[in-house]
Design a protein around this motif. Sequence first.
Motif, PDB file in Angstrom:
ATOM      1  N   GLY A 168      10.706  32.001 -25.053  1.00  0.00           N
ATOM      2  CA  GLY A 168      11.796  31.066 -24.804  1.00  0.00           C
ATOM      3  C   GLY A 168      11.701  29.760 -25.555  1.00  0.00           C
ATOM      4  O   GLY A 168      12.311  28.770 -25.157  1.00  0.00           O
ATOM      5  N   GLY A 169      10.961  29.699 -26.619  1.00  0.00           N
ATOM      6  CA  GLY A 169      10.834  28.465 -27.394  1.00  0.00           C
ATOM      7  C   GLY A 169       9.503  27.788 -27.145  1.00  0.00           C
ATOM      8  O   GLY A 169       8.836  28.018 -26.135  1.00  0.00           O
ATOM      9  N   ALA A 170       9.113  26.945 -28.089  1.00  0.00           N
ATOM     10  CA  ALA A 170       7.819  26.274 -28.012  1.00  0.00           C
ATOM     11  C   ALA A 170       7.764  25.317 -26.825  1.00  0.00           C
ATOM     12  O   ALA A 170       8.726  24.630 -26.510  1.00  0.00           O
ATOM     13  N   GLY A 171       6.624  25.302 -26.175  1.00  0.00           N
ATOM     14  CA  GLY A 171       6.429  24.370 -25.072  1.00  0.00           C
ATOM     15  C   GLY A 171       6.550  25.035 -23.713  1.00  0.00           C
ATOM     16  O   GLY A 171       6.838  26.222 -23.582  1.00  0.00           O
ATOM     17  N   SER A 172       6.352  24.244 -22.685  1.00  0.00           N
ATOM     18  CA  SER A 172       6.386  24.724 -21.312  1.00  0.00           C
ATOM     19  C   SER A 172       7.813  24.762 -20.781  1.00  0.00           C
ATOM     20  O   SER A 172       8.666  24.001 -21.220  1.00  0.00           O
ATOM     21  N   PHE A 173       8.056  25.627 -19.780  1.00  0.00           N
ATOM     22  CA  PHE A 173       9.383  25.635 -19.161  1.00  0.00           C
ATOM     23  C   PHE A 173       9.450  24.642 -18.000  1.00  0.00           C
ATOM     24  O   PHE A 173      10.539  24.310 -17.511  1.00  0.00           O
ATOM     25  N   VAL A 228      12.910  29.881 -13.596  1.00  0.00           N
ATOM     26  CA  VAL A 228      13.009  30.199 -15.018  1.00  0.00           C
ATOM     27  C   VAL A 228      13.652  31.578 -15.147  1.00  0.00           C
ATOM     28  O   VAL A 228      13.213  32.543 -14.518  1.00  0.00           O
ATOM     29  N   ASN A 229      14.701  31.650 -15.951  1.00  0.00           N
ATOM     30  CA  ASN A 229      15.456  32.887 -16.115  1.00  0.00           C
ATOM     31  C   ASN A 229      15.012  33.594 -17.393  1.00  0.00           C
ATOM     32  O   ASN A 229      15.164  33.053 -18.495  1.00  0.00           O
ATOM     33  N   THR A 230      14.473  34.808 -17.247  1.00  0.00           N
ATOM     34  CA  THR A 230      13.994  35.574 -18.410  1.00  0.00           C
ATOM     35  C   THR A 230      14.878  36.785 -18.693  1.00  0.00           C
ATOM     36  O   THR A 230      14.421  37.757 -19.295  1.00  0.00           O
TER      37      THR A 230
END
Length: 215
Positions: free
Chosen positions: A142-147, A33-35
Amino acid sequence: MRNVKTFVPQCLFAWALFAHGAAQAVPSYHVTVNTAAYTGQALMDFTFLANAGVTPATAVLNHFVGAFGPEFDRSTGVTGLVPGQVALGNQGGGSYFTQWVSLGGLFSFDVQFDGDYASTVNVDASQFNATLYSSGFGSYIGGAGSFAAFELLPLSNGSPGQVLVSSPNGMGTVSAIPEPSGLFLSGLAVLGLVRRHKRRRVAASRHAPSTGHDI
């Protein structure tokens, strides 16, 4: 004698690959996951949820890469520490593990699922999620929900169990790690090429013109 000396180590090598594959043939995945678009502190949460009657399963996380900070919280029964190895079970309603992270870079880890869910008839599935939250769980990063999300489906109506993979918020990337059984087959192919090459060399030496030197 020379052929025996060469063939025996090759057989041992092939058997080692096979034994390794037999011992490790469980679903494994690499998650990234890129933050880079975010800054500050956040919480990376790992949750393994299931109904009470689900077939037992374990999620093992390791090979952590990224700016992981101290642990925030965990449920009873979770074992291990980052950056080593952490194991979560799906029994008793599930378990969770939450870690502080510093946003701004790339994070990755491997997750491996073990248990008899794939070969046991059941109607209950398990759900493993990796999610980024703001401090205090106020909002998603990064938006709703899991990555990264994994649904472990058990054996049902004759269909074998499987793992469904997704990235609900589109922020994560999940790739399956090839099972060692594939490595075993690749090893056999390499050994086959080696043996074929040696046979060609022997045949070529037999047909090579004589030098004319007699002793």
